[in-house]
Scaffold this active site. Structure first.
Site, PDB file in Angstrom:
ATOM      1  N   CYS A  50       0.816  -1.216   0.000  1.00  0.00           N
ATOM      2  CA  CYS A  50       0.000   0.000   0.000  1.00  0.00           C
ATOM      3  C   CYS A  50       0.851   1.268   0.000  1.00  0.00           C
ATOM      4  O   CYS A  50       0.436   2.306  -0.502  1.00  0.00           O
ATOM      5  CB  CYS A  50      -0.916   0.016   1.224  1.00  0.00           C
ATOM      6  N   ASP A 113       5.788  -4.029  11.694  1.00  0.00           N
ATOM      7  CA  ASP A 113       6.358  -5.305  11.263  1.00  0.00           C
ATOM      8  C   ASP A 113       5.586  -5.957  10.123  1.00  0.00           C
ATOM      9  O   ASP A 113       5.919  -7.064   9.704  1.00  0.00           O
ATOM     10  CB  ASP A 113       6.474  -6.269  12.447  1.00  0.00           C
ATOM     11  N   GLN A 114       4.578  -5.277   9.585  1.00  0.00           N
ATOM     12  CA  GLN A 114       3.823  -5.840   8.466  1.00  0.00           C
ATOM     13  C   GLN A 114       4.701  -5.965   7.222  1.00  0.00           C
ATOM     14  O   GLN A 114       4.542  -6.883   6.416  1.00  0.00           O
ATOM     15  CB  GLN A 114       2.603  -4.971   8.172  1.00  0.00           C
ATOM     16  N   MET A 191      -4.730  -7.113   5.549  1.00  0.00           N
ATOM     17  CA  MET A 191      -4.933  -5.808   6.166  1.00  0.00           C
ATOM     18  C   MET A 191      -6.343  -5.680   6.736  1.00  0.00           C
ATOM     19  O   MET A 191      -6.539  -5.064   7.797  1.00  0.00           O
ATOM     20  CB  MET A 191      -4.652  -4.698   5.163  1.00  0.00           C
TER      21      MET A 191
END
Length: 409
Positions: A50, A113-114, A191
């Site tokens: 994103c 941490d994504q 998400m």
């Protein structure tokens, strides 16, 4: 061979520009296959999230392909006006960027941490399409290792710093209380699930849309309710807040859809997708507040977080050194093996006459020669790699060049 990358992210371009270059998972796989077929590219990995789009490639130094032009070719974009939004990095600068990125130190929200999962998935997709060569494979694996090490050894004090957490924090600073609010999350991907779980943990009444309602097949976060995606329009008037986080190429909420709604209370919309899920003009409608991915960021770094970031930086530096050692060794090992072979042959020639005149059975002489070869190879390895460990890289390479000249004809 060099390591090259180009990238566009939230710091360099607004969301609508980033959306032009974004890839879905399926499209990214097809694009990597096409990229690898282009002249001068040995291997490639596409990272599309994103907040950013990055193309990584191991390239032929003599060909010097333009990754920006290759990307525009993939996207059918002929206008050069977007070049200014991209940054290009090569070799050491590129490697350093990936390590810091994977560790969450270059994210829109520091320490999140994504991105670690996203980098792992990018490498996995490249493997599936056979586009990651040996260098990119090791580079990405070591960057992921650094990210995992930071995640376990340096727990960031402010919790899970994902975008939805920062969104809730921003709303709370503006006086909006999420607890007790009725919320809808459109999308049940990674998400969407994080958004639903975070809102539910904050005390909201959360409903998640799913494309097909089959009990026990589509999993949603514990404590949340579900409705069919097609029912989202009917449920909107009951909501205080709605989040959309899908990979759809089309708007999930359009202005035309809202023109037929009877909203009796203020509605907050949060668009966590790139390309956008929510048509931007909706934000101008009365009673609606619209946020997108660029609405949320950390204004300052807390002192405790800064200490954690410094500790994380130390881990990154150590892991990067390990990668450089591997990369340097990858190029030098064949040269060392040639030097070893020449030196062992030199020793054999020098002792051949002595062995021939030494009384022994031929089978014993042959076995002795094999033992001498093995021992000599080990001694030469010990000497050369001992030099590598005790000298800086430049001095060591000079030593290798000197040894190579000894056996030049």
């Amino acid at each position: 061979m060099s390591i090259s990358m180009i990238g566009i992210d939230h710091n360099m371009a607004p969301i609508d520009i980033r959306a032009l270059f974004a890839f879905t998972k399926k499209n990214a796989g097809e694009a990597m296959e096409r990229l690898k077929e282009m002249k001068g590219i040995y291997g490639c990995v596409i990272l599309s999230t994103c907040n950013r789009l990055e193309i990584w490639a191991s390239v032929d130094d003599e060909v010097c392909p333009s990754l920006y032009e290759d990307l525009c070719s993939l996207k059918g974009i002929e206008d050069d006006k977007y070049r200014k939004y991209f940054v290009a990095r090569q070799d050491r600068e590129a490697v350093e960027h990936l390590f810091y990125l994977t560790s969450g130190l270059k994210s829109q929200i520091l320490g999140e941490d994504q991105i670690l999962t996203q980098v792992k998935e990018a490498l996995s997709l490249a493997r599936e399409h056979y586009t990651a060569d040996g260098v990119l494979e090791v580079l990405f694996r070591m960057a992921v290792t650094a990210g995992k090490k930071i995640k376990t050894e340096v727990p960031f004090s402010h919790g899970n710093p994902s975008v939805i957490h920062q969104a809730i924090h921003t709303l709370e600073k503006e006086g909006y209380v999420v607890q007790g609010k009725r919320c809808m999350v459109i999308g049940n991907g990674e998400m969407g699930k994080v958004a639903a779980q975070t809102l539910q943990e904050a005390g909201a009444d959360v409903t998640v849309t799913v494309r097909q309602y089959r009990s026990g097949v589509v999993n949603i976060p514990f404590g949340c309710k579900r409705i069919n995606y097609g029912e989202r329009t009917d449920y909107l008037p009951e909501c205080d807040l709605a989040v959309s986080a899908t990979a759809s190429p089309n708007f999930t909420l359009t202005q035309e859809l809202f023109e037929s709604l009877n909203l009796t209370k203020p509605l907050i919309l949060i668009d966590l997708a790139v390309p956008r899920d929510i048509e931007p003009t909706i934000g101008a409608l009365e009673g609606i507040t619209l946020y997108d991915m660029d609405s949320f960021h950390m204004d300052e770094t807390p002192e405790e977080l800064q200490k954690n970031l410094e500790a994380a930086g130390s881990i990154v530096s150590s892991q990067m050194d390990e990668f450089y050692q591997w990369l340097d060794g990858r190029d030098i090992i064949p040269r060392i093996q040639e030097i070893k072979a020449e030196a062992v042959n030199d020793l054999n020639l020098r002792i051949a006459k002595i062995l021939k005149s030494t009384p022994m059975e031929e089978s014993h002489r042959k076995k002795l020669l094999e033992t001498v070869d093995t021992a000599a190879g080990k001694v030469i390895n010990k000497l050369i790699f001992g030099l590598r460990d005790s000298l800086n890289q430049e001095a060591f390479l000079e030593c290798v060049e000197g040894l190579e000249k000894i056996y030049e004809e």
